[in-house]
Write a protein that holds these residues in place. Structure first.
Motif, PDB file in Angstrom:
ATOM      1  N   ASP A 132      50.323  51.215  47.488  1.00 37.71           N
ATOM      2  CA  ASP A 132      49.211  51.511  48.392  1.00 37.71           C
ATOM      3  C   ASP A 132      48.420  50.246  48.707  1.00 37.71           C
ATOM      4  N   GLY A 133      48.502  49.271  47.794  1.00 36.25           N
ATOM      5  CA  GLY A 133      47.800  48.007  48.019  1.00 36.25           C
ATOM      6  C   GLY A 133      48.276  47.283  49.266  1.00 36.25           C
ATOM      7  N   LEU A 134      49.513  47.535  49.708  1.00 32.07           N
ATOM      8  CA  LEU A 134      49.993  46.942  50.953  1.00 32.07           C
ATOM      9  C   LEU A 134      49.157  47.442  52.139  1.00 32.07           C
ATOM     10  N   VAL A 135      48.832  48.719  52.116  1.00 35.40           N
ATOM     11  CA  VAL A 135      47.989  49.290  53.162  1.00 35.40           C
ATOM     12  C   VAL A 135      46.567  48.747  53.043  1.00 35.40           C
ATOM     13  N   ALA A 136      46.069  48.687  51.812  1.00 35.20           N
ATOM     14  CA  ALA A 136      44.716  48.167  51.599  1.00 35.20           C
ATOM     15  C   ALA A 136      44.598  46.738  52.099  1.00 35.20           C
ATOM     16  N   ALA A 137      45.601  45.905  51.775  1.00 33.43           N
ATOM     17  CA  ALA A 137      45.556  44.504  52.204  1.00 33.43           C
ATOM     18  C   ALA A 137      45.598  44.390  53.721  1.00 33.43           C
ATOM     19  N   ALA A 138      46.390  45.251  54.376  1.00 31.35           N
ATOM     20  CA  ALA A 138      46.475  45.215  55.842  1.00 31.35           C
ATOM     21  C   ALA A 138      45.137  45.566  56.483  1.00 31.35           C
ATOM     22  N   LEU A 139      44.323  46.330  55.772  1.00 31.60           N
ATOM     23  CA  LEU A 139      43.006  46.714  56.285  1.00 31.60           C
ATOM     24  C   LEU A 139      41.910  45.748  55.850  1.00 31.60           C
ATOM     25  N   GLY A 140      42.296  44.676  55.138  1.00 28.31           N
ATOM     26  CA  GLY A 140      41.316  43.695  54.690  1.00 28.31           C
ATOM     27  C   GLY A 140      40.572  44.113  53.441  1.00 28.31           C
ATOM     28  N   LEU A 141      41.090  45.094  52.710  1.00 26.53           N
ATOM     29  CA  LEU A 141      40.462  45.543  51.477  1.00 26.53           C
ATOM     30  C   LEU A 141      41.024  44.775  50.287  1.00 26.53           C
ATOM     31  N   PRO A 142      40.363  44.783  49.146  1.00 25.65           N
ATOM     32  CA  PRO A 142      40.867  44.062  47.973  1.00 25.65           C
ATOM     33  C   PRO A 142      42.236  44.568  47.540  1.00 25.65           C
ATOM     34  N   ASP A 143      43.084  43.638  47.118  1.00 22.36           N
ATOM     35  CA  ASP A 143      44.415  43.984  46.639  1.00 22.36           C
ATOM     36  C   ASP A 143      44.318  44.361  45.162  1.00 22.36           C
ATOM     37  N   PRO A 144      44.824  45.549  44.766  1.00 19.14           N
ATOM     38  CA  PRO A 144      44.710  45.953  43.361  1.00 19.14           C
ATOM     39  C   PRO A 144      45.454  45.041  42.399  1.00 19.14           C
ATOM     40  N   LEU A 145      46.420  44.270  42.919  1.00 17.79           N
ATOM     41  CA  LEU A 145      47.144  43.358  42.036  1.00 17.79           C
ATOM     42  C   LEU A 145      46.369  42.078  41.774  1.00 17.79           C
ATOM     43  N   GLY A 146      45.327  41.833  42.563  1.00 18.50           N
ATOM     44  CA  GLY A 146      44.519  40.636  42.365  1.00 18.50           C
ATOM     45  C   GLY A 146      45.347  39.371  42.446  1.00 18.50           C
ATOM     46  N   THR A 147      45.279  38.545  41.426  1.00 19.10           N
ATOM     47  CA  THR A 147      45.995  37.265  41.436  1.00 19.10           C
ATOM     48  C   THR A 147      47.492  37.431  41.278  1.00 19.10           C
TER      49      THR A 147
END
Length: 384
Positions: free
Chosen positions: A151-166
């Protein structure tokens, strides 16, 4: 209910007659506390009234069957529909995001009901790697971590924080790579944290992406989300994430013997439709990998070519025409060379890699090679 006054002393024919007249009200639990006590005391001494009381209670049970104390699983959607019908949401969720919103809420309700031992319960994930069925054993906590990572792929595309962080980067672009990165950082599937902590992080992320698209303008639906080897428009990516959420919720539910139903028919149709639209590209990919025979004929993009009629029956069903020789060809019903029919849930299980293509309960007629290509390509849509 009040009856005639109880005679004194509490014995004799008159007393028996009065209490017998109260048996119907007693069976319906309509007597006053004093009348109930008097009737029940009388039943211990009077066999005739006791037999009549049993018959009346049995009759009442037939007229008023016991209610199931479990909540109707459709209650939430009915309440929300009623509320929104009276007062529509000021900022509504886009229709293409509704399946994801519904499936994450259903999975969250399942997770709310499970205990610490069930978070650690073994869960078997299954998919099809293009040639054979593959399985991997993990835990419910690790499955939620997997959903959060992808789901972090969608979050990143929306400019939201990536749950994987570093941990995120070029080497963790695909869903599988992101999942492996998360699991490597949390070897016990996030079991190093309190039970349910990963659930809170996953739901917080889900709420954030729903809020983001609800406040965004309509153009965001066409924004591309990269999955590494391929990309999807955001509107399709939300359907993809809803499908995976349902599939893995079922994996968890099966592992802990928890009843879990299919998505709403309208949402299921979105999922089936996305899989059907992805089939031409999946067929071409299998050919490039040497896993399927070459195309029979070469056709220019936009021109009609050999076509397979895919009929999905039941809930969420419909008819789709799949071009067989090129992803860019036009599906033409007049050029149909084969017909495949599957139940909607069966088609989704095949697309999830939960059943091998050879075992799919499909009715089919026509070109057997084309039928095999489509069934194997459907299974190839699955992934970890």
């Amino acid at each position: 209910m009040s009856g005639p006054p109880l005679p004194e002393p509490a014995s004799g024919p008159a007393h028996h007659k009065v209490l017998r007249s109260l048996l119907g009200a007693w069976a319906l639990a309509a007597c006053s506390p004093e009348e109930t006590a008097a009737v029940e005391e009388h039943l211990t001494d009077c066999a005739t009234c006791a037999d009549e009381a049993v018959r009346l209670r049995d009759a009442v049970a037939l007229l008023h069957p016991e209610d199931n104390l479990d909540l109707d699983p459709r209650l939430r959607s009915r309440v929300l529909a009623s509320c929104l019908g009276r007062r529509p949401a000021r900022i509504p969720v886009p229709g293409w995001a509704a399946p994801y919103d519904a499936e994450t809420a259903r999975l969250d309700a399942l997770l709310h009901d499970i205990g610490e031992a069930e978070w650690r319960a073994p869960v078997r994930l299954k998919w099809f790697d293009g040639e054979r069925a593959v399985a991997r054993d993990t835990t419910a906590a690790a499955v939620i971590g997997h959903l959060m990572a992808v789901d972090g792929l969608v979050a990143a595309a929306l400019g939201l924080p990536d749950p994987l962080g570093t941990l995120a980067g070029e080497t963790t672009a695909s869903p599988t790579e992101r999942t492996e990165a998360f699991w490597s950082a949390h070897p016990d599937g996030a079991a190093d944290r309190p039970p349910g902590a990963v659930r809170s992080a996953w739901r917080e992320q889900g709420h954030a992406v729903i809020r983001s698209v609800s406040f965004a303008d309509s153009g965001v639906a066409d924004q591309a989300v990269s999955y590494g080897r391929f990309s999807l428009p955001l509107r399709d990516s939300f359907v993809d994430r809803a499908f995976e959420c349902w599939v893995h919720a079922t994996d968890i539910a099966d592992a802990i013997d928890y009843p879990y139903g299919a998505p709403a028919p309208a949402h299921l149709q979105h999922m089936v439709g996305l899989a059907a639209r992805m089939l031409p590209t999946a067929i071409a990919g299998r050919r490039r990998a040497g896993l399927a025979p070459p195309a029979r004929t070469l056709v220019a993009a936009g021109t009609p070519g050999r076509t397979l009629h895919l009929e999905v029956e039941g809930s969420g069903g419909g008819h789709w025409y799949i071009p067989l020789d090129s992803p860019g060809a036009t599906a033409a019903p007049d050029e149909t060379v084969a017909h495949v029919a599957l139940d909607g849930i069966e088609f989704c299980r095949l697309a999830a890699g939960h059943i091998p293509p050879e075992e799919a309960a499909a009715g089919h007629t026509g070109d057997r090679e084309a039928i095999k290509d489509v069934l194997f390509a459907t299974a190839s849509l699955s992934r970890l």
